[in-house]
Enzyme design. Structure first.
Site, PDB file in Angstrom:
ATOM      1  N   ASP A 243     -19.815   6.542 -12.896  1.00 23.44           N
ATOM      2  CA  ASP A 243     -20.549   5.456 -13.538  1.00 23.44           C
ATOM      3  C   ASP A 243     -21.829   5.279 -12.745  1.00 23.44           C
ATOM      4  O   ASP A 243     -21.818   4.730 -11.641  1.00 23.44           O
ATOM      5  CB  ASP A 243     -19.713   4.180 -13.532  1.00 23.44           C
ATOM      6  CG  ASP A 243     -20.449   2.998 -14.162  1.00 23.44           C
ATOM      7  OD1 ASP A 243     -21.611   3.165 -14.583  1.00 23.44           O
ATOM      8  OD2 ASP A 243     -19.859   1.906 -14.222  1.00 23.44           O
TER       9      ASP A 243
ATOM     10  N   ASN B 238     -30.311  14.031 -16.141  1.00 23.15           N
ATOM     11  CA  ASN B 238     -30.409  13.913 -17.594  1.00 23.15           C
ATOM     12  C   ASN B 238     -29.925  12.562 -18.110  1.00 23.15           C
ATOM     13  O   ASN B 238     -30.428  12.076 -19.124  1.00 23.15           O
ATOM     14  CB  ASN B 238     -29.595  15.035 -18.252  1.00 23.15           C
ATOM     15  CG  ASN B 238     -29.359  14.778 -19.723  1.00 23.15           C
ATOM     16  OD1 ASN B 238     -30.274  14.852 -20.537  1.00 23.15           O
ATOM     17  ND2 ASN B 238     -28.114  14.443 -20.067  1.00 23.15           N
TER      18      ASN B 238
ATOM     19  N   TYR C 103     -37.263   0.238 -21.331  1.00 29.60           N
ATOM     20  CA  TYR C 103     -36.965   1.671 -21.242  1.00 29.60           C
ATOM     21  C   TYR C 103     -38.247   2.468 -20.987  1.00 29.60           C
ATOM     22  O   TYR C 103     -38.290   3.369 -20.149  1.00 29.60           O
ATOM     23  CB  TYR C 103     -36.286   2.124 -22.528  1.00 29.60           C
ATOM     24  CG  TYR C 103     -36.057   3.605 -22.639  1.00 29.60           C
ATOM     25  CD1 TYR C 103     -35.074   4.240 -21.887  1.00 29.60           C
ATOM     26  CD2 TYR C 103     -36.811   4.383 -23.515  1.00 29.60           C
ATOM     27  CE1 TYR C 103     -34.854   5.601 -21.995  1.00 29.60           C
ATOM     28  CE2 TYR C 103     -36.599   5.749 -23.636  1.00 29.60           C
ATOM     29  CZ  TYR C 103     -35.616   6.350 -22.871  1.00 29.60           C
ATOM     30  OH  TYR C 103     -35.405   7.703 -22.982  1.00 29.60           O
TER      31      TYR C 103
ATOM     32  N   LYS D  86     -38.940   4.858 -17.673  1.00 30.61           N
ATOM     33  CA  LYS D  86     -39.203   6.291 -17.781  1.00 30.61           C
ATOM     34  C   LYS D  86     -40.599   6.644 -17.262  1.00 30.61           C
ATOM     35  O   LYS D  86     -40.800   7.734 -16.697  1.00 30.61           O
ATOM     36  CB  LYS D  86     -39.033   6.748 -19.231  1.00 30.61           C
ATOM     37  CG  LYS D  86     -37.587   6.824 -19.687  1.00 30.61           C
ATOM     38  CD  LYS D  86     -36.779   7.837 -18.883  1.00 30.61           C
ATOM     39  CE  LYS D  86     -35.431   8.129 -19.519  1.00 30.61           C
ATOM     40  NZ  LYS D  86     -34.639   9.101 -18.716  1.00 30.61           N
TER      41      LYS D  86
ATOM     42  N   THR E 202     -29.232  13.308 -30.802  1.00 31.11           N
ATOM     43  CA  THR E 202     -28.121  13.058 -29.891  1.00 31.11           C
ATOM     44  C   THR E 202     -27.348  11.831 -30.363  1.00 31.11           C
ATOM     45  O   THR E 202     -27.720  11.171 -31.333  1.00 31.11           O
ATOM     46  CB  THR E 202     -28.628  12.801 -28.465  1.00 31.11           C
ATOM     47  OG1 THR E 202     -29.432  11.607 -28.471  1.00 31.11           O
ATOM     48  CG2 THR E 202     -29.458  13.974 -27.952  1.00 31.11           C
TER      49      THR E 202
END
Length: 268
Positions: free
Chosen positions: A59, A86, A157, A161, A192
């Site tokens: 985790d 990843n 997010y 990134k 995905t």
């Protein structure tokens, strides 16, 4: 082309599905030994079982988890040559996209950075000593097209990134003279589970647009992302770039960013 990966040891996070699974499958096919790290396994990952593959349940929201997975790689296979960071996207239990800067709370921001940036920092911190002990290695960090082309959604997010992309550049400068290459792969919209699972991005966008999941996946999402190819990227297409960068064939490539986004980013 022989990628000269036979016998090399890799750790791949987010390895049970999507891009991570495709990376694991490709590395194994090239003769590498792989620690596949994910919260749980999957039928597809289990199908790859063999002496060259070790699944480590982790985790990555746990600060100790990145170090533990690297330690398992060293213990099981004797060292570490490749790290593929990843795992990313929505933290466990979170659904994206979120619309508007005002949507995420302070806790949302903390969780997003914990999963998408801090876990990577910890994994790299753990990986560098065993890589240096073997004379070098390759780190490939998976960013996002949103880090290059922000939009009025997923702002937390996007920021995490963007930080990851900058981190990769800084690390490449420090460690290239010591034999560790650090590169970034920046995918666009990839088919995905983030998009396709129940309650995922396709369902959320469909509800906003008054459409349905299949139409979002086939038409609306590529249009929204301005994808020249007119379709979502397949996980294997991203994995191929990742594995090439992990290979000694890319020995003079470091501090670089490679975009795999179906032509979404148009800027020179």
């Amino acid at each position: 082309m022989d990628l000269r990966l036979a016998g090399r040891v890799a750790v791949v996070t987010g390895a049970s599905k999507g891009i991570g699974l495709a990376v694991v499958r490709t590395l194994l096919a090239e003769g590498a030994r792989v620690v596949a790290a994910s919260r749980k396994s999957s039928a597809e990952l289990d199908a790859l079982a063999g002496a060259a593959l070790l699944h480590v349940p982790v985790d990555l929201m746990d600060p100790g988890a990145p170090g533990d997975m690297v330690a398992r790689a060293v213990e099981e296979f004797g060292g570490l040559d490749i790290l593929v960071n990843n795992a990313g996207g929505p933290p466990p239990g979170v659904a994206l996209p979120r619309f508007s800067f005002l949507a995420p709370t302070d806790d949302d921001w903390r969780e997003m950075f914990e999963f998408n940036l801090f876990a990577v920092v910890r994994a790299i911190r753990a990986a560098i000593p065993p890589m240096l002990a073997r004379g070098g290695g390759a780190i490939v960090n998976i960013s996002s097209g949103m880090a290059r082309q922000p939009a009025p959604m997923n702002v937390d997010y996007t920021a995490a990134k963007a930080g990851l992309t900058a981190l990769s550049k800084a690390l490449s400068e420090e460690y290239a003279p010591q034999g560790i290459r650090v590169n970034t792969v920046t995918p666009g919209a990839v088919r995905t589970a983030w998009w396709t699972e129940d309650g995922g991005a396709a369902d959320i966008i469909a509800a906003q647009a008054g459409s349905d999941r299949d139409t979002v996946l086939s038409t609306l999402a590529p249009q929204m992302m301005n994808m020249s190819t007119g379709r979502l990227v397949e996980p294997q297409e991203v994995a191929d770039m990742i594995v090439l960068l992990a290979s000694p064939r890319s020995a003079s490539t470091t501090g670089a960013e490679f975009v795999v986004d179906g032509g979404s980013l148009k800027a020179v």
